[in-house]
Write an enzyme that holds these catalytic residues in place. Structure first.
Site, PDB file in Angstrom:
ATOM      1  N   LYS A  13       0.833  -1.220   0.000  1.00  0.00           N
ATOM      2  CA  LYS A  13       0.000   0.000   0.000  1.00  0.00           C
ATOM      3  C   LYS A  13       0.866   1.269   0.000  1.00  0.00           C
ATOM      4  O   LYS A  13       0.650   2.171  -0.797  1.00  0.00           O
ATOM      5  CB  LYS A  13      -0.915   0.038   1.249  1.00  0.00           C
ATOM      6  CG  LYS A  13      -1.861  -1.145   1.351  1.00  0.00           C
ATOM      7  CD  LYS A  13      -2.761  -1.048   2.569  1.00  0.00           C
ATOM      8  CE  LYS A  13      -2.058  -1.048   3.904  1.00  0.00           C
ATOM      9  NZ  LYS A  13      -1.334  -2.303   4.241  1.00  0.00           N
ATOM     10  N   ARG A  88      -9.814   0.665   8.547  1.00  0.00           N
ATOM     11  CA  ARG A  88      -9.273  -0.641   8.919  1.00  0.00           C
ATOM     12  C   ARG A  88     -10.292  -1.535   9.597  1.00  0.00           C
ATOM     13  O   ARG A  88      -9.978  -2.649   9.980  1.00  0.00           O
ATOM     14  CB  ARG A  88      -8.126  -0.411   9.890  1.00  0.00           C
ATOM     15  CG  ARG A  88      -6.800  -0.785   9.274  1.00  0.00           C
ATOM     16  CD  ARG A  88      -5.744  -0.470  10.285  1.00  0.00           C
ATOM     17  NE  ARG A  88      -4.551  -1.201  10.021  1.00  0.00           N
ATOM     18  CZ  ARG A  88      -3.535  -0.739   9.309  1.00  0.00           C
ATOM     19  NH1 ARG A  88      -3.589   0.422   8.745  1.00  0.00           N
ATOM     20  NH2 ARG A  88      -2.458  -1.474   9.168  1.00  0.00           N
ATOM     21  N   ARG A 127      12.070  -6.240   5.354  1.00  0.00           N
ATOM     22  CA  ARG A 127      12.096  -4.859   5.839  1.00  0.00           C
ATOM     23  C   ARG A 127      12.612  -4.783   7.277  1.00  0.00           C
ATOM     24  O   ARG A 127      13.285  -3.819   7.655  1.00  0.00           O
ATOM     25  CB  ARG A 127      10.704  -4.225   5.736  1.00  0.00           C
ATOM     26  CG  ARG A 127      10.739  -2.737   6.064  1.00  0.00           C
ATOM     27  CD  ARG A 127       9.441  -2.041   5.787  1.00  0.00           C
ATOM     28  NE  ARG A 127       8.368  -2.571   6.607  1.00  0.00           N
ATOM     29  CZ  ARG A 127       7.082  -2.259   6.457  1.00  0.00           C
ATOM     30  NH1 ARG A 127       6.716  -1.453   5.487  1.00  0.00           N
ATOM     31  NH2 ARG A 127       6.168  -2.766   7.245  1.00  0.00           N
ATOM     32  N   ARG A 133      11.808  -1.696  11.488  1.00  0.00           N
ATOM     33  CA  ARG A 133      10.546  -1.112  11.980  1.00  0.00           C
ATOM     34  C   ARG A 133      10.054  -1.931  13.173  1.00  0.00           C
ATOM     35  O   ARG A 133      10.055  -3.171  13.118  1.00  0.00           O
ATOM     36  CB  ARG A 133       9.502  -1.079  10.849  1.00  0.00           C
ATOM     37  CG  ARG A 133       8.389  -0.101  11.119  1.00  0.00           C
ATOM     38  CD  ARG A 133       7.493   0.071   9.922  1.00  0.00           C
ATOM     39  NE  ARG A 133       6.179  -0.482  10.155  1.00  0.00           N
ATOM     40  CZ  ARG A 133       5.168  -0.377   9.313  1.00  0.00           C
ATOM     41  NH1 ARG A 133       5.341   0.240   8.154  1.00  0.00           N
ATOM     42  NH2 ARG A 133       4.000  -0.909   9.605  1.00  0.00           N
ATOM     43  N   ARG A 144      -0.573  -8.698  13.295  1.00  0.00           N
ATOM     44  CA  ARG A 144      -1.106  -7.766  12.281  1.00  0.00           C
ATOM     45  C   ARG A 144      -1.905  -8.519  11.217  1.00  0.00           C
ATOM     46  O   ARG A 144      -2.945  -8.048  10.760  1.00  0.00           O
ATOM     47  CB  ARG A 144       0.046  -6.979  11.632  1.00  0.00           C
ATOM     48  CG  ARG A 144       0.585  -5.885  12.556  1.00  0.00           C
ATOM     49  CD  ARG A 144       2.004  -5.493  12.202  1.00  0.00           C
ATOM     50  NE  ARG A 144       2.136  -4.842  10.916  1.00  0.00           N
ATOM     51  CZ  ARG A 144       3.284  -4.751  10.241  1.00  0.00           C
ATOM     52  NH1 ARG A 144       4.394  -5.277  10.752  1.00  0.00           N
ATOM     53  NH2 ARG A 144       3.327  -4.140   9.085  1.00  0.00           N
TER      54      ARG A 144
HETATM   55  P1  AP5 Z   1       4.747  -1.454   1.923  1.00  0.00           P
HETATM   56  O1  AP5 Z   1       4.558  -0.680   0.686  1.00  0.00           O
HETATM   57  O2  AP5 Z   1       5.205  -0.741   3.152  1.00  0.00           O
HETATM   58  O3  AP5 Z   1       3.413  -2.280   2.252  1.00  0.00           O
HETATM   59  P2  AP5 Z   1       2.197  -1.846   3.144  1.00  0.00           P
HETATM   60  O4  AP5 Z   1       1.007  -2.572   2.639  1.00  0.00           O
HETATM   61  O5  AP5 Z   1       2.109  -0.352   3.243  1.00  0.00           O
HETATM   62  O6  AP5 Z   1       2.692  -2.490   4.502  1.00  0.00           O
HETATM   63  P3  AP5 Z   1       2.799  -1.902   5.954  1.00  0.00           P
HETATM   64  O7  AP5 Z   1       3.535  -2.937   6.732  1.00  0.00           O
HETATM   65  O8  AP5 Z   1       3.360  -0.519   5.998  1.00  0.00           O
HETATM   66  O9  AP5 Z   1       1.267  -1.867   6.294  1.00  0.00           O
HETATM   67  P4  AP5 Z   1       0.511  -1.944   7.596  1.00  0.00           P
HETATM   68  O10 AP5 Z   1      -0.888  -1.877   7.137  1.00  0.00           O
HETATM   69  O11 AP5 Z   1       0.857  -3.062   8.499  1.00  0.00           O
HETATM   70  O12 AP5 Z   1       1.095  -0.656   8.357  1.00  0.00           O
HETATM   71  P5  AP5 Z   1       0.557   0.808   8.634  1.00  0.00           P
HETATM   72  O13 AP5 Z   1       1.716   1.695   8.552  1.00  0.00           O
HETATM   73  O14 AP5 Z   1      -0.666   1.126   7.852  1.00  0.00           O
HETATM   74  O15 AP5 Z   1       5.737  -2.681   1.597  1.00  0.00           O
HETATM   75  C1  AP5 Z   1       6.173  -3.549   2.599  1.00  0.00           C
HETATM   76  C2  AP5 Z   1       7.573  -4.073   2.187  1.00  0.00           C
HETATM   77  O16 AP5 Z   1       7.440  -4.810   0.970  1.00  0.00           O
HETATM   78  C3  AP5 Z   1       8.570  -2.937   1.894  1.00  0.00           C
HETATM   79  O17 AP5 Z   1       9.842  -3.343   2.305  1.00  0.00           O
HETATM   80  C4  AP5 Z   1       8.499  -2.793   0.367  1.00  0.00           C
HETATM   81  O18 AP5 Z   1       9.706  -2.297  -0.163  1.00  0.00           O
HETATM   82  C5  AP5 Z   1       8.226  -4.222  -0.064  1.00  0.00           C
HETATM   83  N1  AP5 Z   1       7.437  -4.291  -1.307  1.00  0.00           N
HETATM   84  C6  AP5 Z   1       6.306  -3.592  -1.609  1.00  0.00           C
HETATM   85  N2  AP5 Z   1       5.849  -3.920  -2.826  1.00  0.00           N
HETATM   86  C7  AP5 Z   1       6.693  -4.877  -3.314  1.00  0.00           C
HETATM   87  C8  AP5 Z   1       6.759  -5.618  -4.538  1.00  0.00           C
HETATM   88  N3  AP5 Z   1       5.844  -5.465  -5.520  1.00  0.00           N
HETATM   89  N4  AP5 Z   1       7.759  -6.513  -4.684  1.00  0.00           N
HETATM   90  C9  AP5 Z   1       8.685  -6.687  -3.700  1.00  0.00           C
HETATM   91  N5  AP5 Z   1       8.700  -6.017  -2.527  1.00  0.00           N
HETATM   92  C10 AP5 Z   1       7.709  -5.113  -2.332  1.00  0.00           C
HETATM   93  O19 AP5 Z   1       0.063   0.665  10.154  1.00  0.00           O
HETATM   94  C11 AP5 Z   1       0.971   0.382  11.180  1.00  0.00           C
HETATM   95  C12 AP5 Z   1       0.218   0.323  12.496  1.00  0.00           C
HETATM   96  O20 AP5 Z   1      -0.374   1.600  12.782  1.00  0.00           O
HETATM   97  C13 AP5 Z   1      -0.956  -0.658  12.556  1.00  0.00           C
HETATM   98  O21 AP5 Z   1      -0.546  -1.990  12.856  1.00  0.00           O
HETATM   99  C14 AP5 Z   1      -1.806  -0.042  13.661  1.00  0.00           C
HETATM  100  O22 AP5 Z   1      -1.245  -0.328  14.928  1.00  0.00           O
HETATM  101  C15 AP5 Z   1      -1.654   1.441  13.395  1.00  0.00           C
HETATM  102  N6  AP5 Z   1      -2.692   1.940  12.491  1.00  0.00           N
HETATM  103  C16 AP5 Z   1      -2.509   2.468  11.244  1.00  0.00           C
HETATM  104  N7  AP5 Z   1      -3.673   2.810  10.706  1.00  0.00           N
HETATM  105  C17 AP5 Z   1      -4.620   2.508  11.635  1.00  0.00           C
HETATM  106  C18 AP5 Z   1      -6.043   2.606  11.648  1.00  0.00           C
HETATM  107  N8  AP5 Z   1      -6.708   3.092  10.588  1.00  0.00           N
HETATM  108  N9  AP5 Z   1      -6.690   2.184  12.755  1.00  0.00           N
HETATM  109  C19 AP5 Z   1      -6.038   1.696  13.819  1.00  0.00           C
HETATM  110  N10 AP5 Z   1      -4.694   1.552  13.870  1.00  0.00           N
HETATM  111  C20 AP5 Z   1      -4.001   1.961  12.774  1.00  0.00           C
END
Ligand code: AP5
Length: 190
Positions: A13, A88, A127, A133, A144
């Site tokens: 994402k 979410r 990562r 992280r 997660r």
């Molecule tokens: P990346 O692009 O970062 O993927 P992502 O889907 O954004 O993954 P995240 O781990 O950041 O998502 P998340 O939903 O767990 O975290 P968030 O920050 O929203 O890619 C991941 C890795 O893969 C990278 O190394 C990238 O380079 C690699 N990659 C990507 N595409 C690729 C490809 N095509 N090929 C190869 N490699 C690739 O949330 C974090 C925390 O915040 C949550 O757990 C929660 O505690 C809190 N939070 C956030 N939003 C809310 C909400 N709305 N409500 C409640 N809590 C929330």
């Protein structure tokens, strides 16, 4: 372009939202990034959120809606936005519709990035090594993914019922996935 990006942790994402921001010229709004910034800054919200985030749980709906409302009031979303990590759960999806109706900026499209769990775990392990992280350790990643299945997956149907959803294969090179998304966006009900 008023877009919601959905997908499990590690589905890409954030990676794709950054590309879409550059392509469409609209802001990328990530609630995860906003929360991590609050943690780094040591704000009251950051202090409350940190332990929950590190353990892989969801921060309270109230806290996340507060930071999202604050971000949306910055006044730079006139041409649209790319929302990453929100909504979410179903309660956030409903709250978002109410908030965006008030701002006259309803969601137009939702893209779900589809990636199998084995690859998600491998990406997040990569990562963890590269960036360290706090929530990319194996235990938090497992949590997660569980939270995603139980609480976030139903949001996919929420947008399907609104006829806004397109699922996109998130496996392949980053550029390839990006091209699939852009193609899907060109075709409203693809
Ligand atoms: P990346 O692009 O970062 O993927 P992502 O889907 O954004 O993954 P995240 O781990 O950041 O998502 P998340 O939903 O767990 O975290 P968030 O920050 O929203 O890619 C991941 C890795 O893969 C990278 O190394 C990238 O380079 C690699 N990659 C990507 N595409 C690729 C490809 N095509 N090929 C190869 N490699 C690739 O949330 C974090 C925390 O915040 C949550 O757990 C929660 O505690 C809190 N939070 C956030 N939003 C809310 C909400 N709305 N409500 C409640 N809590 C929330």
């Amino acid at each position: 372009m008023r877009l919601v990006l959905l997908g499990a942790p590690g589905s890409g994402k954030g990676t794709q939202a950054a590309r879409l921001r550059d392509h469409f010229g609209v802001p990328h709004i990530s609630t995860g990034e906003l929360l991590r910034a609050a943690v780094r800054a040591g704000t009251p919200i950051g202090l409350k959120a940190k332990a929950v985030m590190d353990a892989g749980g969801l921060v309270s709906d109230e806290i996340v809606l507060t930071i999202l409302e604050e971000r949306l009031s910055a006044g730079d979303t006139g041409a649209g936005y790319i929302l990453d990590g929100y909504p979410r759960n179903l309660s956030q999806a409903n709250a978002l519709d109410v908030l965006l109706a008030r701002l006259a900026q309803p969601v137009e499209r939702a893209i779900q990035l589809d990636v199998d769990n084995e690859l998600l775990i491998a990406r997040l392990a990569g990562r963890a090594l590269a960036e360290g992280r706090a929530d990319d350790n194996p235990e938090s990643v497992r949590k997660r993914l569980e939270v995603y299945d139980a609480q976030t997956a139903p949001v996919i149907d929420y947008y399907r019922h609104q006829q806004k959803l397109t699922s996109v294969d998130g496996v392949g090179a980053m550029e390839e996935v990006f091209e699939r998304i852009v193609e899907a966006l060109g075709n409203r009900f693809a």
